[in-house]
Design an enzyme around this catalytic site. Sequence first.
Site, PDB file in Angstrom:
ATOM      1  N   HIS A  80      32.702  36.576  45.531  1.00 23.35           N
ATOM      2  CA  HIS A  80      31.879  35.809  46.471  1.00 23.35           C
ATOM      3  C   HIS A  80      30.488  36.435  46.590  1.00 23.35           C
ATOM      4  CE1 HIS A  80      35.587  33.920  47.632  1.00 23.35           C
ATOM      5  NE2 HIS A  80      36.084  35.050  48.079  1.00 23.35           N
TER       6      HIS A  80
ATOM      7  N   GLU B 212      35.249  39.146  53.406  1.00 24.02           N
ATOM      8  CA  GLU B 212      36.588  38.773  53.855  1.00 24.02           C
ATOM      9  C   GLU B 212      37.484  39.991  53.946  1.00 24.02           C
ATOM     10  OE1 GLU B 212      37.427  35.946  50.698  1.00 24.02           O
ATOM     11  OE2 GLU B 212      38.985  37.231  49.890  1.00 24.02           O
TER      12      GLU B 212
ATOM     13  N   GLN C  42      38.240  36.076  41.285  1.00 28.30           N
ATOM     14  CA  GLN C  42      37.061  35.486  41.914  1.00 28.30           C
ATOM     15  C   GLN C  42      36.111  36.557  42.429  1.00 28.30           C
ATOM     16  OE1 GLN C  42      38.697  33.318  45.245  1.00 28.30           O
ATOM     17  NE2 GLN C  42      39.794  31.897  43.892  1.00 28.30           N
TER      18      GLN C  42
ATOM     19  N   ARG D 208      34.543  31.602  40.154  1.00 30.72           N
ATOM     20  CA  ARG D 208      35.770  31.928  39.436  1.00 30.72           C
ATOM     21  C   ARG D 208      35.411  32.596  38.109  1.00 30.72           C
ATOM     22  NH1 ARG D 208      38.856  26.765  38.974  1.00 30.72           N
ATOM     23  NH2 ARG D 208      39.094  26.822  41.221  1.00 30.72           N
TER      24      ARG D 208
ATOM     25  N   HIS E 208      38.263  40.011  42.892  1.00 25.66           N
ATOM     26  CA  HIS E 208      39.552  40.069  43.575  1.00 25.66           C
ATOM     27  C   HIS E 208      40.437  38.884  43.205  1.00 25.66           C
ATOM     28  CE1 HIS E 208      36.949  37.673  46.234  1.00 25.66           C
ATOM     29  NE2 HIS E 208      38.038  37.056  46.652  1.00 25.66           N
TER      30      HIS E 208
HETATM   31 ZN   LIG Z   1      38.083  35.562  48.265  1.00 27.51          ZN
END
Ligand SMILES: [Zn+2]
Length: 337
Positions: free
Chosen positions: A111, A129, A109, A207, A187
């Site tokens: 972001h 994150e 994935q 994704r 990641h």
């Molecule tokens: Zn993530």
Amino acid sequence: MDAPSTSAVAFPQAPLRFEPVLKRYLWGGRRLGELFAKPIGPENDYAESWELVDRDPEQSCVVAGPLVGKTLRELLRDYPQEMLGRHAPLPRFPLLVKLLDAAQLLSVQVHPNDAQAARTTPPDLGKTEVWHVLAAQPGSKLYAGLKPHVDRAYLEQALRTGQVEPCLHAIEPRVGDTIFIPPGTVHALGAGVVIAEFQQSSDVTLRLFDWNRVGADGKPRPLHIEAALSIIDYTFGPIQVLRSSLLPTLPLDSVATQELVVCEKFVLKRHTFRRHWSRPNDQRFRILMVIEGELRAANDPLDTLCTPGTTLLIPASIDEIELLTESTATVLECYLP
Ligand SMILES: [Zn+2]
């Protein structure tokens, strides 16, 4: 001054504890119950425990004390100054805190950042994150970042042939590792890893690759390849692990602190202490998550031991934070810069 709402009660000078919101996904397992005593049922796919969340429709609810039953959103609305101090007011709680049990490999994935996420429908925050590894089976892997030679053309070719793994920077995780994932980083969590995750409260995940798998219906799950390729930052390369060294035996009443992440979205620290940890607060909320040992928090409305996986929200109005343990304990501390 506006009159207080009819539901207002005096704001307690105490840590807040919330009901975890459990999420079941195909890749989950049972360790959220086994390691952290989360209230799982008989199934084998408990993937995430959302410890602190203020999103629609998910809301953390207070489990004890005079504010019992209040959602995090209601607390921010009714007690902005007490909850947020120097960061008040905020329309919603800016961070999302989770425990994750990756019993199976997750999809690859990426972001978006805040500017990119603002253009999605509906608009959202970007997602920065960080992972802190709490358990890792031997041979388990994490993927974070691309290998140095991988650019967009190389990655597109790999996607066409389904040979994506050689493009990804793989890490063999150890307990205590910290992996910081800025927006634009490719990641994936590998099978066998349990992590604590602190992130911006965002739900935008693109994704890129699902390991050539099919879902329960026999069809591949939807991917967002074009959108993902366009937000990957190809300059990042491999993401480095911050490895928490084994801490030396601590003298009585001492604290060892490690700064894990300082970024514009949050700060994450790790404190290991013997017997006692206290600090003055400075008009901001702080999130504390116990990851080793057992402790008591001063004025905790539940008055039970905080065991690994327990998350406390210290409101900004608390002047002094105090934790007590009979031996040694480790907590993660997260707050806004
Ligand atoms: Zn993530």
